[in-house]
Design a protein around this motif. Structure first.
Motif, PDB file in Angstrom:
ATOM      1  N   ASN A  60      24.772 -27.253 -75.402  1.00 26.42           N
ATOM      2  CA  ASN A  60      24.733 -27.816 -74.430  1.00 26.42           C
ATOM      3  C   ASN A  60      24.669 -26.673 -73.045  1.00 26.42           C
TER       4      ASN A  60
ATOM      5  N   THR B  69      21.571 -35.637 -69.150  1.00 22.54           N
ATOM      6  CA  THR B  69      21.653 -35.023 -70.513  1.00 22.54           C
ATOM      7  C   THR B  69      22.340 -36.238 -71.499  1.00 22.54           C
ATOM      8  N   CYS B  77      26.473 -28.847 -69.868  1.00 25.72           N
ATOM      9  CA  CYS B  77      25.269 -28.667 -69.504  1.00 25.72           C
ATOM     10  C   CYS B  77      25.553 -27.986 -67.913  1.00 25.72           C
TER      11      CYS B  77
END
Lengths: 368, 273, 80
Positions: A60, B69, B77
């Motif tokens: 991520n 996200t 993120c």
């Protein structure tokens, strides 16, 4: 300059040469050397290395950095790759390019951390939930680890998709003397012409090889993992959903001829070996032994592109073959895909091994 | 609509927004925009990151860089965004489930690193988007659809987690105390480092209904009656146990990660020269 | 598309024209927060269960309704 490098080092060097400036990872055997190299080199060239708390966070963070305009990658192995699937699916849906290196080890679960395997071939294709195609490359030596890394990164940024580089424990840890180029060709997205008001992140023009906006450039984009419209906002309209999923498919369908990469020798022979990665080295050795002893040719095909599966070129190459031997270190994964692609008249045999030991040329010769 | 509000909104056909009538998340969006305006933040330099949940839908309506996200993954993120573009003001909005259940490890590690992020935790005591299930902040004994006989578990104390993980700023406010909320948000956004703002919010549709707390107005009245500002507490022993403390509970200084990284880069290059 | 932008807000003036309350009815979900928390009880529900200013003269421009509204539906302007 000739240098003695391992596959992991060549991958890391290739990545930096291809413009990677962000690496987020988590230590896992046998991929750790890539993270170690990045931790040492990235701060020297204005890049960022960060070791995250797990693989989920790593992928991520990579997505976040890539969406902000820094070329980003991560490297992992078996269990870590399983954890990353969610993030890979997100990168596909949100169309954020990045590179994920999966150095395969024996599985399932913790499996064989220090032994090679080729059992993640299908996971790279079908690991995430939902429909989407994927691009996967697989090198078979140290030099190719370098070049395919560069190609994988360029492909990711050309298509705006996550690209997976598969290697295995042997390719990653094997050392070879290689000569690496000083510079490589780097794909650069097109320069922006549109103003923030007219730019749409997911418009028809931005499907691939397009202008791209990043966070922090004043384009005020919305990136979402929900099925979205052209502007990124969620939708439930059937026609928009279909258009979005077709778009993901088209990215790769339109470019698959360019992505397909195979190496082959003695294609006219009756019997042909098909393999990839570390098993292809054994297959090549078996070919040499066979030809020396039998005084006749043995066909050999090596896949560098695993996905999108090169069905059309394989069908063409195997027009005159009678028998195909698929060599791979798993219980038979790509053999099914090959069986589907080629003519049903061709006999197909698998040489498979999944005990953590490499396949020997004798095992291949025994079935020819 | 006032111009300063209009300026920060993506006013299109998606309005009115998807949140239920009386939901506190709308108030939070309202106050957040006003905070941006009062701090004179350039909307081109704000990146709002969210995960999945009711509160995570806010960024879609705000006109700046927005990043919706995966569930629980807003913080990693955001770390990626912040490290790639350190000049951006990166703000995370998430719910109690998003940040404290599935995303808790990311939360405490980001606090430990002290990366310059502001995390806004909208605590409505349950999972709203999936229809009212128990969350890590649901008080003991309360009812949700997955605790039909009452919650057996103890709830998290977000302040204690933030403090021990290394956050430099923690404030708690509610959707009733709007001016107070604006004040603490302003403070959090100007701090350099990992700052956390917990906002108690009402979910009249699910949590309020299942626990017979009445409508949005009644729930807000309860916030008004049950809270006590930390600045009014003279002696620590005198807080009644049923009161919720609001205000700035933690405010300290620690070196920020991006600055440390930049210094490291400089040091390496100087050594090489 | 932008229906609410075409739709004029409901505007309520105080007698001295110094306080103006604007309601975007299309945004209002009728939660009643502004009506309840208004310290001067200026607001009330209309026949559609949306907010309207019953006593605009009593408005003291404290902006509480505007700040607490979850739906960006009510705004108060004060002439200086």
């Amino acid at each position: 300059m000739r240098q003695l490098l391992s596959g992991n080092e060549a991958t890391a060097i290739g990545a930096i040469k291809a413009g990677i400036r962000f690496f987020a990872g988590y230590p896992i055997t046998p991929s750790t050397e890539i993270a170690e190299y990045m931790a040492r080199e990235l701060p020297k060239i204005g890049g960022v290395f960060i070791q995250m708390e797990d693989e989920i966070a790593s992928i991520n963070a990579v997505i976040g950095a890539s969406a902000s305009g820094m070329k980003a990658m991560t490297a992992t192995s078996g269990p870590g790759f399983s954890l990353m699937q969610e993030g890979i699916g997100y990168a596909c849906m949100a169309e954020i390019p990045c590179l994920i290196v999966n150095v395969q080890r024996g599985g399932p679960a913790t499996g064989l951390p220090t032994k090679p395997s080729q059992s993640d071939v299908m996971q790279t294709r079908w690991g995430t939930h939902g429909d989407h195609p994927i691009v996967v490359f697989y090198p078979y030596n140290v030099l190719e680890s370098f070049y395919l890394t560069v190609k994988a990164i360029n492909t990711a940024y050309f298509l705006r998709v996550p690209v997976i580089l598969l290697t295995d424990e042997i390719i990653a840890h094997m050392r070879e003397a290689v000569e690496l180029p000083e510079e490589v060709e780097i794909y650069q997205p097109k320069r922006k012409k549109k103003s923030p008001e007219e730019f749409l992140y997911y418009s028809e023009e931005t499907i691939y090889d397009s202008e791209v906006a990043y966070f922090g450039e004043g384009y005020r984009i919305h990136i979402s993992g929900l099925t979205h419209r052209e502007d990124g906002f969620p939708t439930n309209k059937p026609e928009v959903i279909k258009r979005k999923l077709d778009r993901l498919k088209r990215k790769i369908e339109d470019n698959k001829e360019k992505l397909w990469d195979l190496e082959y020798q003695d294609i006219g022979a009756e019997v042909c070996l098909i393999s990839y990665g570390i098993s292809a080295r054994t297959a090549l050795e078996a070919k040499y032994i066979f030809e020396k002893e039998e005084k006749r040719a043995l066909g050999y095909i090596r896949l560098k592109t695993i996905w999108p599966f090169p069905d059309k070129p394989l069908r063409a190459l195997l027009k005159s073959a009678k028998k195909v031997i698929v060599v791979e270190m798993n219980q038979g994964q790509l053999i099914n895909e090959i069986e589907r692609a080629i003519s049903p008249e061709i006999e197909i045999i698998g040489v498979q091994r999944y005990d953590g030991e490499i396949i020997t040329p004798e095992e291949i010769l025994a079935v020819i | 609509m006032k111009e300063e509000i209009k300026n920060y909104l993506r006013l299109d056909e998606r309005f009115p927004h998807i949140l239920c009538p009386g939901c506190g998340i709308g108030t939070i969006a309202n106050i957040l925009i006003r905070t941006f305006n009062e701090l004179n933040l350039d909307k081109n330099n704000i990146c709002l990151v969210s995960g999945i949940g009711c509160s995570s839908r806010i960024p879609g309506y705000i006109d700046c860089d927005t990043f919706h996200t995966l569930h629980g993954r807003a913080i990693p993120c955001a770390i990626g965004v912040k490290l790639a573009r350190p000049y951006l003001k990166v703000i995370i909005i998430g719910g109690d489930g998003d940040i404290l259940a599935i995303g808790l490890s990311h939360f405490i590690h980001a606090a430990r690193r002290n990366i310059d992020l502001t995390v806004i935790i909208v605590n409505n005591y349950n999972y709203g988007m999936t229809g009212g299930q128990v969350s890590p902040t649901t008080p003991k004994g309360k009812f949700t659809y997955t605790t039909p006989y009452g919650n057996l578990e103890e709830e998290f104390n977000i302040y204690e987690i933030s403090k021990s993980a290394g956050a430099i700023f923690f404030a708690r406010s509610t959707t009733y105390h709007v001016t107070h909320l604006k004040k603490v948000l302003k403070k959090a956004l100007t701090k350099k480092g990992f700052s956390v703002v917990e906002i108690l919010s009402q979910c009249p549709t699910l949590y309020g209904r299942l626990n017979r707390l009445g409508d949005a107005v009644k729930m807000l009245e309860e916030f008004k009656n049950r809270t006590i500002d930390i600045s009014l507490i003279k002696e620590p022993g005198e807080i009644p146990s049923d009161k919720i403390i609001i205000g700035i509970l933690l405010d300290r200084e620690r070196e920020e990660y991006c600055e440390k990284y930049e210094r490291l880069r400089k040091a390496i290059n100087e050594k090489r020269d | 598309m932008k229906k609410f932008l075409k739709e004029e807000p409901q505007i309520y003036f105080s007698n001295d024209n110094k306080k103006i309350i604007k309601v975007i009815k299309y945004f209002c979900k009728g939660c009643g927060i502004c009506i309840h928390f208004c310290p001067k009880k200026v607001l009330d529900w209309d026949k559609d269960f949306k907010v309207f200013a019953k006593n605009p003269n009593d408005c003291i421009a404290c902006y509480l309704c505007e700040l607490m509204c979850p739906d960006f539906a009510i705004f108060v302007e004060k002439e200086k």
